[in-house]
Write an enzyme that holds these catalytic residues in place. Structure first.
Site, short mmCIF file in Angstrom:
data_model
loop_
_atom_site.label_atom_id
_atom_site.label_comp_id
_atom_site.label_asym_id
_atom_site.label_seq_id
_atom_site.Cartn_x
_atom_site.Cartn_y
_atom_site.Cartn_z
N LYS A 212 13.50 13.63 0.28
CA LYS A 212 12.67 12.75 -0.64
C LYS A 212 12.29 13.28 -1.83
CE LYS A 212 12.02 8.78 2.48
NZ LYS A 212 11.11 8.12 3.57
N ARG A 249 13.01 11.38 10.86
CA ARG A 249 14.16 10.32 10.30
C ARG A 249 14.86 11.24 9.34
NH1 ARG A 249 15.69 7.11 6.08
NH2 ARG A 249 16.72 5.50 6.66
#
Ligand code: HH2
Length: 270
Positions: A212, A249
């Site tokens: 991210k 995840r």
């Protein structure tokens, strides 16, 4: 402790996901990647057919089903791995569960449409309720919080209560603080620092930090390319493990499995 942490491998069949968009649009490429994630040790495969990256355009339900469902059926035909469907739409979740998915990963926490909670209860599958401020198209324009940790915890606790009131069984519910979803760097860092508060809500917590952009905010040079975000992804993931999250995840399954093995072995030796 960390030996029990589950690894959810990401498989996006989208043209525009921020990391793997466009790579697995061909059904055979997607199936081959699914096999690889399973071989690398994924406990769950998370199939996404609509990107939720900031600014992403919505996809209609028929298109989302056409992308995700044949892949889910093909994986299910050859493996009993747990499969989650990353969707906000109850109709997509329903089709995915019929094809063999066992978990509905909902970044909208059952708020996308009025029937979402009833559909989740009816399907009887696991449900991930994720926090997001705003909606994907606009969520990064001006995220604002007074106390981000308290607000995310209040939201998640409230969504869990609402799901249970609609008939979702308590043991089916997972929570996710939604790193990067309507959050600036300082919000993401506060949530990681205080992940214990999310865990203390009493539900299994799924954490998604893989590749991210907050990693690039902290390391503008190394993190400028997606391939350069692995080390930062692992550092953030292990912070989550330290706080007691139940699942990670991730795009990089093999590397995450190895990090968890080392982390778990050290924890056991303590
Ligand atoms: N992050 C993304 C998508 N879905 N679901 C949960 N529960 N938690 C997350 O942190 C999360 C999520 C974004 O990552 P990715 O799937 O790689 O990209 P895109 O949304 O562009 O498809």
């Amino acid at each position: 402790m960390s030996a029990a942490v589950k690894v959810m491998g990401i498989l996006n069949v989208t043209p525009d996901s921020f990391s793997d968009g466009g790579r697995y649009l061909d059904p055979l490429d997607a199936l081959i990647h699914a096999r690889r994630l399973i071989a690398e040790g994924a406990d769950i495969l998370d199939i996404g057919a609509e990107s939720t990256r900031p600014g992403a355009e919505p996809v209609d339900e028929a298109e989302e089903i056409a992308r995700a469902v044949p892949l889910i059926a093909a994986i299910r035909a050859e493996s009993d791995v747990a499969i989650s469907i990353d969707t906000m739409k109850p109709g997509v979740a329903r089709a995915a569960v019929a094809a063999g998915a066992t978990l509905w990963n909902d970044v909208a926490a059952l708020r996308f449409s009025p029937e979402a909670s009833a559909v989740a209860a009816d399907l009887g599958c696991g449900v991930v309720l994720m926090h997001m401020q705003g909606e994907p198209r606009t969520m990064q324009s001006a995220p604002q919080y007074g106390d981000v940790v308290a607000e995310v915890c209040d939201f998640l606790g409230g969504r869990a209560q609402a799901a249970m009131a609609a008939g979702v069984a308590r043991e089916k519910i997972w929570l996710d603080p939604g790193i990067g979803f309507g959050k600036r760097l300082e919000h993401n860092l506060a949530l990681l620092a205080h992940m214990d508060a999310v865990v203390a809500l009493g539900f299994p917590v799924l954490l998604g930090v893989s590749r991210k952009s907050f990693i690039t905010a902290l390391d503008p040079v190394g993190g400028a390319v997606l391939d350069g975000r692995l080390a930062g992804s692992l550092a953030a993931a292990l912070r989550g493990v330290d706080a007691g999250v139940a699942a990670l995840r991730v795009h990089d399954v093999a590397e995450t499995v190895q990090a968890l093995k080392v982390w778990g072995a050290v924890a056991q030796a303590r």
